[in-house]
Design an enzyme around this catalytic site. Structure first.
Site, short mmCIF file in Angstrom:
data_model
loop_
_atom_site.label_atom_id
_atom_site.label_comp_id
_atom_site.label_asym_id
_atom_site.label_seq_id
_atom_site.Cartn_x
_atom_site.Cartn_y
_atom_site.Cartn_z
N LYS A 191 0.81 -1.21 0.00
CA LYS A 191 0.00 0.00 0.00
C LYS A 191 0.85 1.26 0.00
O LYS A 191 0.35 2.34 -0.32
CB LYS A 191 -0.92 0.00 1.21
CG LYS A 191 -0.21 0.01 2.54
CD LYS A 191 -1.19 -0.04 3.69
CE LYS A 191 -0.47 -0.05 5.04
NZ LYS A 191 -1.40 -0.11 6.17
N SER A 217 4.49 1.21 -1.12
CA SER A 217 5.70 1.19 -1.94
C SER A 217 5.65 0.07 -2.96
O SER A 217 4.82 -0.84 -2.88
CB SER A 217 6.95 1.03 -1.06
OG SER A 217 6.89 -0.21 -0.38
N ASP A 232 3.55 -1.38 13.22
CA ASP A 232 2.86 -2.21 12.21
C ASP A 232 3.46 -3.61 12.21
O ASP A 232 3.62 -4.23 11.17
CB ASP A 232 2.99 -1.57 10.82
CG ASP A 232 2.05 -2.23 9.81
OD1 ASP A 232 1.04 -2.81 10.24
OD2 ASP A 232 2.33 -2.17 8.60
#
Length: 505
Positions: free
Chosen positions: A251, A253, A391
């Site tokens: 989302k 790169s 993340d």
């Protein structure tokens, strides 16, 4: 003469004198001028030719003594016969179809408009009465109407407006195919014309947006011209030997594999990764919340320029990877950063990237080993690097050479971030859930894992209560940071000028 008498006697008929058939002769004899002179001097008339109903286009006064004139007359008759046959073929081909195909271009003779046609059909190309021919444009005077009484015609008349709308279609964009209907006497209602006009305007704007997006953004498996130029410059400078292709997209790169070269007397890894950050925020719209409240980039954040945000995003990942590498955490090694392109070492071998922890096939012992590695790395990341991954999940951890590797740390933040502890709790929940489902009996639950990594002692087994205590800690931490942030200079007692507080981030 004897032969002629014999022939006459043989063909004698009781019904009367027979009609003598003309003697056959060759074309060379007919075209011989010497034979014509001899016959003219002898006074012998030409034998009468039966009427073949040939209508040659010549006048009685035309000079037929010329061979060229005779040849033209014969050719004209041949062309007329060809056109007649062509009309039959055209009528047979079209049949009763409403849409007919014309063989006009194949005709040999194109008659004049006032020529009489032996056929009953009407050829719109050859007649003066063209039903599709546009009438003379009706002009509306300044007063806005024409006529009187019942015959009055205003500028709002349906036929007048219809013709004007048809003429306005010529002003549409070139890509709008209006056909040749503009030259016909067609009417277009205001409703239809306005709908077409709005559609053309919408399509023009959509086309412009698509063109701009293609030229100024990085799409999946493709890069915009500016990014491509940066990649070529890296190859020309010798930093990279070549760029092989894309092997991963996300989302944020697009990742390319490349062969390393050399950079400022520094040996570049044999296999490298080009992480090209996308210049559009369509898929990662909440990206700004990770960077606008980060005190390292707070003064440089500007939401008005998306490309600057992307460059800050790439720079943020470079700094985070540098910290992690110094702490000894397995992660990619940074080679160089060029605007929004980050060159790193490749985690894998022979162009084959290392599998994600989610896709890796591990035994129970390896899974247990991986869990303790992740636990140790999370503690190092929080305590030694002063970072929270923000993340962390099985999708951002690779398994290579019996070791877990952390990747994708562009969104990593410091614990002093207003939502740093919330992101840490989310990471702990992802890790605990994954390893518990993988069958690791020693895996801690989310609350125990959070306290182990952060060193905090929050006593609660209820997630809502746990998060409430985390938010209270974040609020106190934010107030403390803001108060200490106001004190820019430190006082000195030796009379020297005040020194700038340059605490390392």
């Amino acid at each position: 003469m004897d032969q002629l008498e014999v022939t006459t006697k043989e063909t004698k008929s009781p019904w009367g004198a027979p009609v003598l058939a003309p003697a056959p002769c060759s074309l060379a004899d007919v075209m011989s001028e010497q034979l014509a002179r001899e016959l003219h001097e002898e006074g012998i008339p030409f034998p009468e030719i039966p009427d073949t109903d040939l209508d040659l286009t010549c006048t009685p006064e035309a000079d037929t003594s010329s061979d060229l004139m005779l040849a033209q007359m014969l050719q004209m008759e041949f062309d007329r016969e060809f056109d007649t046959q062509l009309r039959r073929e055209e009528r047979k081909f079209n049949g009763d179809s409403k849409v007919s195909i014309s063989f006009e271009n194949y005709r040999m003779v194109h008659p004049y408009e006032d020529s009489d046609s032996s056929e009953d059909e009407v050829d719109w190309q050859d007649t003066r009465h063209d039903p599709y021919r546009a009438d003379k444009p009706t002009t509306t005077p300044k007063k806005g109407f024409v006529g009187k009484g019942k015959n009055i015609t205003t500028k709002h008349d349906e036929e007048v407006c219809g013709r004007k709308n048809m003429a306005r279609m010529d002003n549409f964009a070139p890509e709008v195919q209006v056909g040749d209907g503009i030259g016909m006497d067609l009417k277009l209602s205001n409703h239809v014309y306005n709908a077409l006009k709005r559609h053309c305007y919408t399509e023009q704007r959509r086309s412009a947006r698509l063109h701009e997006k293609k030229e100024h953004s990085t799409a999946e498996h493709a890069v915009d011209p500016k990014t491509r130029l940066l990649m070529y410059k890296m190859v020309n400078a010798g930093i990279l030997e070549n760029i092989n292709g894309c092997f991963s997209t996300g989302k944020e790169s697009v990742v390319f594999h490349a062969n390393g070269g050399s950079f400022e007397e520094k040996i570049v890894p044999e296999e490298c990764v080009l992480k090209v950050f996308k210049t559009t925020l369509n898929e990662f719209k909440n990206r700004d919340k990770y960077i606008k409240d980060d005190y390292r980039f707070k003064d440089r954040f500007s939401k008005l320029n998306p490309r600057k945000i992307i460059r800050l995003w790439a720079e943020k990942e470079m700094h985070n990877l540098t910290r992690m590498k110094k702490a000894g955490i397995p992660c990619p090694e940074v080679v160089i950063l060029k605007k929004h392109i980050l060159v790193m070492s490749f985690i894998g071998k022979d162009h084959v990237p290392a599998p994600k922890l989610k896709d890796a096939t591990l035994s129970s012992e390896d899974m247990k080993k991986a869990y303790y590695q992740v636990l140790n790395m999370m503690q190092q990341l929080y305590q030694d690097c002063n970072l929270v991954h923000a993340d962390l999940s099985e999708y951002n951890m690779l398994w290579h050479d019996g070791q877990v590797w952390f990747i994708d740390v562009s969104q990593s933040i410091e614990p002093t971030h207003p939502h740093g502890l919330e992101f840490l709790f989310r990471d702990c929940r992802n890790v605990a859930t994954f390893f518990q489902k993988a069958g690791v009996a020693e895996a801690l639950n989310v609350f125990e894992l959070f306290n182990t990594v952060s060193g905090l002692q929050i006593n609660s087994d209820n997630e809502a209560d746990f998060l409430a205590q985390i938010e209270a800690l974040e609020k106190r931490n934010e107030d403390h940071v803001q108060k200490s942030g106001k004190k820019i200079f430190t006082d000195t007692n030796d009379g020297s000028p005040p020194r700038l507080n340059t605490d390392d981030d």
